[in-house]
Structures are given as C-alpha cells and as structure tokens.
Motif scaffolding. Structure first.
Motif, mmCIF file in Angstrom:
data_model
loop_
_atom_site.group_PDB
_atom_site.id
_atom_site.type_symbol
_atom_site.label_atom_id
_atom_site.label_comp_id
_atom_site.label_asym_id
_atom_site.label_seq_id
_atom_site.Cartn_x
_atom_site.Cartn_y
_atom_site.Cartn_z
ATOM 1 N N TRP A 88 80.715 6.484 -23.906
ATOM 2 C CA TRP A 88 79.815 5.372 -24.139
ATOM 3 C C TRP A 88 79.792 5.040 -25.625
ATOM 4 O O TRP A 88 80.093 5.883 -26.464
ATOM 5 N N TYR A 89 79.426 3.813 -25.959
ATOM 6 C CA TYR A 89 79.391 3.364 -27.352
ATOM 7 C C TYR A 89 78.198 3.982 -28.084
ATOM 8 O O TYR A 89 77.052 3.627 -27.798
ATOM 9 N N PRO A 90 78.453 4.870 -29.051
ATOM 10 C CA PRO A 90 77.339 5.454 -29.792
ATOM 11 C C PRO A 90 76.780 4.494 -30.843
ATOM 12 O O PRO A 90 75.733 4.756 -31.426
ATOM 13 N N ASN A 91 77.509 3.405 -31.096
ATOM 14 C CA ASN A 91 77.148 2.465 -32.158
ATOM 15 C C ASN A 91 76.768 1.090 -31.608
ATOM 16 O O ASN A 91 77.049 0.069 -32.224
ATOM 17 N N LEU A 92 76.126 1.076 -30.437
ATOM 18 C CA LEU A 92 75.746 -0.191 -29.819
ATOM 19 C C LEU A 92 74.341 -0.109 -29.243
ATOM 20 O O LEU A 92 74.039 0.773 -28.439
ATOM 21 N N LYS A 93 73.491 -1.046 -29.669
ATOM 22 C CA LYS A 93 72.138 -1.139 -29.117
ATOM 23 C C LYS A 93 71.847 -2.515 -28.533
ATOM 24 O O LYS A 93 71.134 -2.626 -27.549
ATOM 25 N N SER A 94 72.407 -3.555 -29.169
ATOM 26 C CA SER A 94 72.107 -4.892 -28.662
ATOM 27 C C SER A 94 73.235 -5.860 -28.994
ATOM 28 O O SER A 94 74.086 -5.597 -29.847
ATOM 29 N N VAL A 95 73.225 -6.983 -28.289
ATOM 30 C CA VAL A 95 74.202 -8.058 -28.479
ATOM 31 C C VAL A 95 73.425 -9.343 -28.723
ATOM 32 O O VAL A 95 72.464 -9.650 -28.005
ATOM 33 N N LEU A 96 73.830 -10.092 -29.752
ATOM 34 C CA LEU A 96 73.196 -11.363 -30.081
ATOM 35 C C LEU A 96 74.155 -12.499 -29.757
ATOM 36 O O LEU A 96 75.326 -12.464 -30.139
ATOM 37 N N LEU A 97 73.654 -13.503 -29.058
ATOM 38 C CA LEU A 97 74.458 -14.661 -28.695
ATOM 39 C C LEU A 97 73.950 -15.896 -29.428
ATOM 40 O O LEU A 97 72.739 -16.138 -29.499
ATOM 41 N N PHE A 122 84.521 -5.407 -28.920
ATOM 42 C CA PHE A 122 84.195 -4.081 -28.393
ATOM 43 C C PHE A 122 85.270 -3.054 -28.760
ATOM 44 O O PHE A 122 84.958 -1.864 -28.911
ATOM 45 N N VAL A 123 86.515 -3.487 -28.917
ATOM 46 C CA VAL A 123 87.543 -2.566 -29.408
ATOM 47 C C VAL A 123 87.261 -2.210 -30.866
ATOM 48 O O VAL A 123 87.495 -1.072 -31.291
ATOM 49 N N HIS A 124 86.719 -3.152 -31.635
ATOM 50 C CA HIS A 124 86.267 -2.824 -32.997
ATOM 51 C C HIS A 124 85.231 -1.700 -32.933
ATOM 52 O O HIS A 124 85.268 -0.758 -33.745
ATOM 53 N N LEU A 125 84.293 -1.786 -31.998
ATOM 54 C CA LEU A 125 83.266 -0.739 -31.866
ATOM 55 C C LEU A 125 83.889 0.613 -31.554
ATOM 56 O O LEU A 125 83.465 1.646 -32.078
ATOM 57 N N ILE A 126 84.899 0.603 -30.680
ATOM 58 C CA ILE A 126 85.593 1.853 -30.354
ATOM 59 C C ILE A 126 86.258 2.419 -31.596
ATOM 60 O O ILE A 126 86.162 3.628 -31.880
ATOM 61 N N ASP A 127 86.932 1.573 -32.350
ATOM 62 C CA ASP A 127 87.608 1.994 -33.578
ATOM 63 C C ASP A 127 86.612 2.588 -34.572
ATOM 64 O O ASP A 127 86.893 3.584 -35.249
ATOM 65 N N ALA A 180 83.726 4.008 -33.936
ATOM 66 C CA ALA A 180 82.859 5.056 -33.380
ATOM 67 C C ALA A 180 83.018 6.397 -34.085
ATOM 68 O O ALA A 180 82.131 7.249 -34.011
ATOM 69 N N ASP A 181 84.166 6.599 -34.766
ATOM 70 C CA ASP A 181 84.365 7.853 -35.503
ATOM 71 C C ASP A 181 83.871 7.752 -36.947
ATOM 72 O O ASP A 181 84.080 8.660 -37.742
ATOM 73 N N GLY A 217 91.868 1.110 -37.481
ATOM 74 C CA GLY A 217 92.899 0.795 -36.502
ATOM 75 C C GLY A 217 93.362 1.996 -35.698
ATOM 76 O O GLY A 217 94.293 1.892 -34.902
ATOM 77 N N ILE A 218 92.709 3.134 -35.917
ATOM 78 C CA ILE A 218 93.060 4.360 -35.192
ATOM 79 C C ILE A 218 91.838 4.789 -34.375
ATOM 80 O O ILE A 218 90.895 5.369 -34.918
ATOM 81 N N PRO A 219 91.822 4.509 -33.093
ATOM 82 C CA PRO A 219 90.656 4.841 -32.271
ATOM 83 C C PRO A 219 90.616 6.322 -31.938
ATOM 84 O O PRO A 219 90.927 6.747 -30.821
ATOM 85 N N GLU A 220 90.207 7.122 -32.900
ATOM 86 C CA GLU A 220 90.286 8.576 -32.771
ATOM 87 C C GLU A 220 89.419 9.120 -31.636
ATOM 88 O O GLU A 220 89.687 10.210 -31.130
ATOM 89 N N VAL A 221 88.381 8.385 -31.264
ATOM 90 C CA VAL A 221 87.513 8.880 -30.179
ATOM 91 C C VAL A 221 88.248 8.849 -28.839
ATOM 92 O O VAL A 221 87.857 9.545 -27.894
ATOM 93 N N LEU A 222 89.307 8.041 -28.723
ATOM 94 C CA LEU A 222 90.083 7.964 -27.486
ATOM 95 C C LEU A 222 91.487 8.525 -27.646
ATOM 96 O O LEU A 222 92.072 9.038 -26.694
#
Length: 302
Positions: free
Chosen positions: A112-121, A177-182, A184-185, A190-195
């Motif tokens: 799960w995303y440890p760095n996500l709480k809300s989304v603004l539109l 959301f891929v930025h969030l994955i990147d 997360a560490d 550009g290296i998604p170390e969590v995955l």
C-alpha cells in the motif's frame, strides 16, 4: 478446597479468553484481511458499470481477478480522501482515481502507498498553482510536497482523458501513482526499490539509460518526456506498459520484461493484444476537456 480449585480454573479460563479477545481486536491485520472485511459490503453496481465503461484494464481481467480489483477499489476509496477544489467530485472521478492507484500495484496484494492520504481534483490544469516549473507545457497532475505532502493533484479533465483514450500510451493517473511508488523509499530516482528486487537494480539502471539515449537520438516511440530524467522515464514507460503492453513487448522486449518484473504483472497473458482508441468522441478542433483552453489537437490529442 475443591471449590477453590474450580474457582481458580474458572478465573484462568476467563483471563485466557480476555487475552485472546484483546489480541484479536488490537492485532495488526494484514491488508488482504482488511480488504476482505471491506469487501463484505456490496460493491456498488454503479461503480461496476463505470469500471466496465471506462477502464480497459478491468475489462480485460478474468472474473476472479475482476472481483479482486473491485476489493482493491473499495479499499482505496475507504482509505483515501478524494476532494474537489472548486469542482464537483462525481462517482466517475472516484472510480478513475482509485483505478489509477490500484493498477500499478495490482500485482502486490499486501502493498500500500505509505505516502498517500488524499487526492485533490481541479477543473483545469494545475499551472495556476505555481507548484511546477514547466516551460510551455500544461501541468495535468503532480505529487504534492511541503504543505501538500501525501497528496496527489489532478486536472479532472486530464484524469478522464487518460482513460477515455487508452491507445495513446498516456495516462496521467497511472503516471502520478508510479511517482508515488518511486518515492515510497524516500527518494525520487526512477528506481522503485519498494517493488524492485536488489539484483534487478543495476540492470534496470543500464536499460533506463540506454532507452533515454534512444529518445534523445530520436530513435524511440517512447514519449519524449521520458527522456528528461530517470524519474520521468519510469513513469512514462509505465504508462506505455499498462496502456499498450503488446506494442511495448513488440518494440521494446527488454523494457517490457523489466517492467513485468517490477510490477509483477504479466499483461501479455492478462490483456488483449490490441485496443481501439476512443478519440472520436472529441473532435480535433474541439476545446480540450482537460481545461487548458487549447484545441484538443494541440493539447491532450497530441
């Protein structure tokens, strides 16, 4: 004496049951178990219809995987606030935001995303916020920082456009959301170390630089924005992977194989070999739905 022993045994039994009950209600439950509990509530039929109408990724899943995807959507919407800034948030927006977040991590049920709480539109591009320096371009989405930490921001029109046209290798929802994955560490590189397993890190870096060089040489069909940095290459390549997996596998087999490992998803087995663009719904000379003020052909239609 016998009465005292029975009383003591009774007290031990009560205390044991109390301890078990305390453990049960205070233990740290796995994300999968939480999803199962959430999924006991009926998945809204309106959400299912919206997924069917707008999300090709969902449509190309088997029936059991569709059920899993719905559970992940429920989990997302139960844990992430989606707020409109001077614009209404409709069910379509909620479903597309959740799908954007679930698609990249669908191969990791426990992550799960440890760095996500809300989304603004927002109802237009994000340039007016002054949070990103983009020369001559339009900001359609971004990961927030400082006061906007743990938030993702989207232009509502651009979010919808990413799913409306699923043949252009672009999807701003998946991109952010891929930025969030990147990140997360703790760093964006550009290296998604969590995955990504450590043994794949160096090969991934070498391949990234090779593909970025191809972009700079004009010898690649990957979005040129991916050549601006390793960070953006990961997100742009990921958009390509999830929108046009078979084309990516054909033109960039090594890149496809690496992304398959990163995201733990075999899209060539899971997805259909081709997709049809739904661009016809908007004329090339119509105003772009993202809110940029440009004609569609000069903005999201490029």
């Amino acid at each position: 004496m016998e009465k005292n022993l029975l009383m003591a045994a009774f007290l031990v039994a009560v205390l044991s049951l109390a301890a078990v009950a305390f453990w049960w209600f205070t233990r740290k439950r796995s994300k999968t178990e939480i999803q199962e509990n959430i999924a006991e509530k009926d998945f809204k039929e309106t959400w299912r219809k919206l997924l069917t109408q707008h999300v090709s990724f969902y449509n190309e899943l088997s029936a059991p995987l569709k059920t899993q995807f719905e559970k992940r959507i429920q989990y997302f919407l139960a844990h992430v606030r989606i707020e409109g800034v001077e614009t209404e948030v409709e069910d379509l927006d909620r479903v597309l935001v959740a799908a954007s977040g679930v698609i990249p991590i669908f191969g990791y049920p426990e992550w799960w995303y440890p760095n996500l709480k809300s989304v603004l539109l927002y109802d237009k591009t994000l340039n007016h916020l002054g949070l990103a320096d983009v020369e001559g371009g339009y900001v359609m989405g971004m990961v927030g920082n400082k006061a906007l930490k743990d938030k993702v921001l989207f232009s509502k029109g651009a979010l919808r456009e990413g799913f409306r046209n699923d043949a252009d290798k672009k999807n701003v929802g998946i991109h952010e959301f891929v930025h969030l994955i990147d990140m997360a560490d703790g760093k964006a590189d550009g290296i998604p170390e969590v995955l990504l397993q450590k043994s794949y890190t160096l090969p991934w870096m070498h391949l990234m630089h090779e593909k970025i060089n191809d972009i700079h040489q004009g010898a690649s069909d990957i979005n040129p924005y991916g050549g601006s940095s390793e960070v953006e290459f990961l997100t742009v390549a990921s958009e390509y992977f999830f929108e046009r997996p078979m084309l990516l596998k054909k033109k960039h087999p090594k890149l496809y194989a690496k992304l398959e490992k990163i995201f733990a998803q075999q899209l060539d087995m899971q997805k259909k070999s081709s997709r049809k663009s739904k661009r016809e719904a908007i004329g090339r000379n119509d105003p772009c739905p993202c809110g940029s003020g440009k004609k569609y052909k000069h903005c999201c239609g490029r």
